[in-house]
Design an enzyme around this catalytic site. Structure first.
Site, PDB file in Angstrom:
ATOM      1  N   LYS A   1      -6.207  -1.763   1.306  1.00 43.51           N
ATOM      2  CA  LYS A   1      -7.176  -2.692   0.574  1.00 43.51           C
ATOM      3  C   LYS A   1      -6.586  -4.052   0.800  1.00 43.51           C
ATOM      4  O   LYS A   1      -5.276  -4.148   0.322  1.00 43.51           O
ATOM      5  CB  LYS A   1      -7.097  -2.609  -1.017  1.00 43.51           C
ATOM      6  CG  LYS A   1      -8.569  -3.298  -1.516  1.00 43.51           C
ATOM      7  CD  LYS A   1      -8.502  -3.923  -3.241  1.00 43.51           C
ATOM      8  CE  LYS A   1      -9.779  -4.572  -3.073  1.00 43.51           C
ATOM      9  NZ  LYS A   1      -8.732  -4.780  -5.093  1.00 43.51           N
TER      10      LYS A   1
ATOM     11  N   GLY B   1      -9.934 -10.443 -12.283  1.00 41.62           N
ATOM     12  CA  GLY B   1     -10.076 -10.619 -13.464  1.00 41.62           C
ATOM     13  C   GLY B   1     -10.950 -11.177 -13.854  1.00 41.62           C
ATOM     14  O   GLY B   1     -10.633 -11.023 -15.392  1.00 41.62           O
TER      15      GLY B   1
ATOM     16  N   ALA C   1     -14.303  -7.202  -8.103  1.00 44.05           N
ATOM     17  CA  ALA C   1     -13.214  -8.459  -8.428  1.00 44.05           C
ATOM     18  C   ALA C   1     -14.671  -8.568  -9.257  1.00 44.05           C
ATOM     19  O   ALA C   1     -15.900  -9.614  -9.200  1.00 44.05           O
ATOM     20  CB  ALA C   1     -13.004  -9.119  -8.052  1.00 44.05           C
TER      21      ALA C   1
ATOM     22  N   ASN D   1     -11.409  -2.879 -12.171  1.00 42.28           N
ATOM     23  CA  ASN D   1     -10.260  -2.631 -12.953  1.00 42.28           C
ATOM     24  C   ASN D   1      -9.968  -3.403 -14.032  1.00 42.28           C
ATOM     25  O   ASN D   1      -9.972  -3.157 -15.550  1.00 42.28           O
ATOM     26  CB  ASN D   1      -9.461  -2.904 -12.091  1.00 42.28           C
ATOM     27  CG  ASN D   1      -7.524  -2.569 -12.349  1.00 42.28           C
ATOM     28  OD1 ASN D   1      -7.324  -2.320 -13.424  1.00 42.28           O
ATOM     29  ND2 ASN D   1      -6.386  -2.580 -11.766  1.00 42.28           N
ATOM     30  N   THR D   2     -10.540  -4.661 -13.975  1.00 39.03           N
ATOM     31  CA  THR D   2      -9.673  -5.352 -15.249  1.00 39.03           C
ATOM     32  C   THR D   2     -10.874  -5.185 -16.269  1.00 39.03           C
ATOM     33  O   THR D   2     -10.460  -4.896 -18.173  1.00 39.03           O
ATOM     34  CB  THR D   2     -10.046  -6.757 -15.186  1.00 39.03           C
ATOM     35  OG1 THR D   2      -8.631  -7.114 -14.396  1.00 39.03           O
ATOM     36  CG2 THR D   2      -9.465  -7.931 -16.563  1.00 39.03           C
TER      37      THR D   2
END
Lengths: 267, 64, 267, 64, 267, 267, 64, 64
Positions: free
Chosen positions: F101, F162, F188, F210-211
């Site tokens: 990535k 994030g 993102a 993710n976050t």
């Protein structure tokens, strides 16, 4: 309105923060009225081949009072850095003006600019002494690179050219504005004055409008409307907006209301 | 010879001024490029042209 | 700006479409400056109990040039129709003015109006000869009922009072505007001039602002900014906006671009 | 007797003007209600008051 | 999925939070497939006059497995409280079910409900022993009044019925959700599953969908998509979303990056 | 769910369209639970320097069942093409996996990628046999250039990394999706499942989160919520959404309503 | 007499069952109202009708 | 000599394996670069090191 609040581009000082395009107008008379009503000081034009063997006709430059406007020739229609550089040179020869609105647009459907080609052309044109105003997507990293390359402004889009969809890229525009070292001019897609006001309120230094004025039912009235919207947004930016609240906050004092001894249950 | 993207009949001894005349183009408010040489309308030289020249004759119009 | 474009409420004719509240200002001097800069002609005030045994002090009415403004007393703080009707009568006695901004607000957290109590109070006050401007949620059916009850305007909210969250109820506002028979005044929640411009562009007849001006870093500058934003939105509404497009549409002609014989592949 | 939401000591023969005097309220720019009667400051009558009267004395202040 | 996470309406317990309407389907076969795929447990139906002298035909009730679904007859088409009460009684007689989705809609263009008439009809129907689910605008004060009147849920709209415009009333929905004492079911205007997920994420207890499924290219697939969207939104609400940030925050640790000794200037 | 509906990246076939990051989890136990609940098949990891002289400890790779997941090492923290290429080579040595990535991020505040450096690094890594998934801004022209350079996907951002601000770049994402020749993975800024569903509904092929999972109150529950949201959005994309309407359209037939002979005037 | 919003010829001695028969309406899955009396299809009484009766015969159909 | 961005004392005859031992790094699940040579942990050669070598020793951690 704020004589002390000026915009400086390429060493020139302007009091208007509204740039106007000259495309799509039904006739020169309406165009001149719109330019007048907008109070604009920077006017974009295009470069096109002369129709060979066609009868001569009055040209755009004859219709403009060149003493009042900074001409800003564009490279609209160019697909590559090479074409754009060549058109910029033709524009300079045709107008005697070394400003150029740099457009490198390979994509005919969305008319989106090529970041790599735009940067390469900008570097070349700056070296040749042009005052370069590149049209880009709202990419903060590219914007910084164009600054370093010596561009006079960066012109991120609000939405696709001529779509009138308004400021749909605010999330990225704020990253372009954050720490910008040259004026940021929001270009493309603005449809109504509130779109322009939003851009100025967010901290943009100016906007460029064409289709929203030329395709309005009353282009002259809309030009004035955009002039007012830009002034409103700039004035609000300078005045400093209130902080948003999540809940309500009464505008009238809570104490001392002439209440009835025993209010019924509401509703 | 190519003029504004179109092939154009070349003839021995043709000059730029002659070309503009035969194309019925008045030099005010146009610009001309011959290859990598760019000329404002007011300062177009009467230079001889060659068969492989790429010539561009442009003007300013309305645009955004 | 548009001398012929006037707003008529309760038989009175106004040229300004910006109403201003007088709450939350740090002092009368700043308030007067903001009223001046806003060009407003309609000013809201509140009714409160006199602090008993407190020393006298200069009052708001002494601070206002009553010859220039239409006073609009509100019933802020009232939880029921009965309280609101009584406060309206007190307001009329205190000011000699029979206009009232009707607020029936049982809910302290969001300060949202009670549709049933508002309608009942409006019917009573109209019968008593008041010019009634009710504060409501953007409910088109309730708005029609208030029209039939004889209200002079309907005042739907943009977002919670004093929140500065902007025009978040546009989807319902358009239903209130569609076929309205009285002026629609967007009240509550506007934070920046572009919010006001949006409301006017959508067809609202006026807006009322208080917190966004009083809590700005520079209230006088923000008052002027809102005046410009309202004018911009109205001018755009009258000029007729362009139609939105889904895709892009070039502002410069597609034909006649000085292309290079064989363009490289872009990028 | 209730004045502005607070109980107030009533005495025989008390009138509205006397009440305002003892409350140190000057009638300019106020309005007064006694029950369902509403009076502008300039036209407050010197009416006798009764023990069960509900009296409201208000003024205009800044509000939105 | 969350066997312990149930929804209780009118004393009945449900595991699905997706209600489905039965209008606008091309045929009963597709409708049954969509109901199946949606996992719905509550199904709305309408009441209409029998076409006199028309040949008999298979009816909707024959097409539904009544043992699996709670029927929810609506009063669609009623303009007044009186018409709605009468249709509710006819519905009870026709189905044996005392649930009613109360619609009092005087306005044919936007199909917006009448708050006053809806409240009056709700009070009457509750008194007659109906389980009342009123369709309303997102008005928190009205919602509390309907709660006090004994309604089983409150059903605020997302956008106009059948428009598929999505959740455009979020600003007001949050005020309806705040402190609600009965389940809040977002009804009308949802177009895609993300709209439904947004409503559940915000705290809504359920949604009702009809046109978005019936008019999808593949209604059965879309019914399943909405089922998943509702589950996603509910699961997110229960899991507790992250707090939003204004700026970026790296997902990978900032320390220990194998940097080059002397990085070139980027770009 | 749709066994026939698969996603192919770099010649590998996946049934899940949700990629998960492994950063920010409080411990490996929670992380494993979240990976499990998400149903993900592609998992991102980072490369960092070994703390010298630090005691050995269980590593991430020991905590992952490598037989179940395609590892996707990132170049997070790299500011230039050169750093990113070097980290990609280190990642390949450390994992034996040639997927990367690609992140080239000079800007620490907004963590925005460098378009020119990203393209240059991508060309180099493709030449070295890597399967390259570049993280970019939603720039359709850059996306096409990365396709031509041989990238396996393009990964445009929804909002800053994030931030959990959701899909704020939809206006540009649609231009990236239009005519894309490789899978588009929205990466993102996604905060809730409805954000992911929106991306899939718009035509994105997958998302990376993710976050939003790691910082949820219940990361395992949120991982499942995102799995459902992605499935919902994909199912809706395949089923074909209804066309939006400007006005309302009744879900129940307009004819045959049991109207009362003479309806009162509503409200 | 009015049936489903339309005037309907009344005749002496007409009953509800007779009306439904002549309208060719089978009572399954319908509901009937005569004025303010509401009857499920299965329990429709054979009551005599009067000239000023307002009668409603409805069924369930698809709706949202 | 530079190791993970820090200067590291070089001594004559130092090898890569020796360096890892003295740094207390076990080769499982790490990767090593010496200049432009990249080695999986399992295949790290015991090559001699030189004073100007730039050495990187990395591992996989959680990241997004």
């Amino acid at each position: 309105m704020f004589p002390q609040d000026t915009l400086t581009i390429g060493g020139q000082v302007f009091t208007s923060r509204l740039m106007l395009g000259t495309g799509k107008f039904t006739d020169f008379h309406v165009m001149r009225g719109a330019l007048e009503a907008s109070g604009t000081q920077i006017v974009t034009v295009a470069i096109r081949r002369v129709e060979l063997k066609a009868p001569g006709h009055v040209g755009l430059l004859d219709a403009l009072d060149l003493s009042r406007y900074q001409l800003l020739p564009n490279t609209a229609g160019c697909r590559t850095a090479e074409e754009a550089v060549r058109v910029a040179r033709l524009a300079r020869a045709a107008t005697g003006v070394n400003w150029v609105k740099l457009e490198v647009i390979p994509d005919p459907r969305w008319l989106l600019p090529d970041p790599v080609g735009t940067l390469r052309a900008a570097e070349q044109l700056v070296e040749e002494g042009f005052t370069v105003l590149p049209y880009v997507q709202p990419d903060a990293v590219l914007a910084r690179a164009l600054e370093r390359a010596g561009c006079a402004t960066v012109m991120p889009l609000a939405s696709p050219i001529g779509s009138g969809r308004g400021l749909r890229t605010g999330e990225l525009l704020r990253t372009v504005l954050d720490g910008a070292g040259v004026p940021i001019v929001v270009d493309a897609g603005l449809g109504v004055p509130s779109d322009a006001a939003q851009a100025l309120e967010a901290g943009a230094d100016a906007v460029l409008v064409n289709t929203a004025v030329a395709e309005a039912r009353d282009p002259v009235g809309m030009a004035q409307a955009f002039a007012l919207g830009v002034q409103a947004g700039r004035a609000a930016f300078l005045a400093g907006r209130m902080a948003e609240r999540d809940h309500a906050s009464p505008s009238s004092p809570a104490a001392g209301v002439p209440r009835l001894p025993d209010p019924e249950v509401p509703v | 010879m190519q003029v504004n993207g179109q092939p154009h009949p070349y003839r021995e001894g043709l000059t730029l001024h002659a070309l503009l005349r035969e194309l019925n183009v008045s030099p005010e408010r146009v610009a001309v490029a011959v290859g990598d040489d760019f000329y404002p309308g007011a300062r177009i030289p009467d230079r001889p042209l060659e068969e492989q020249d790429v010539i561009e004759i442009v003007r300013i119009i309305g645009g955004g």
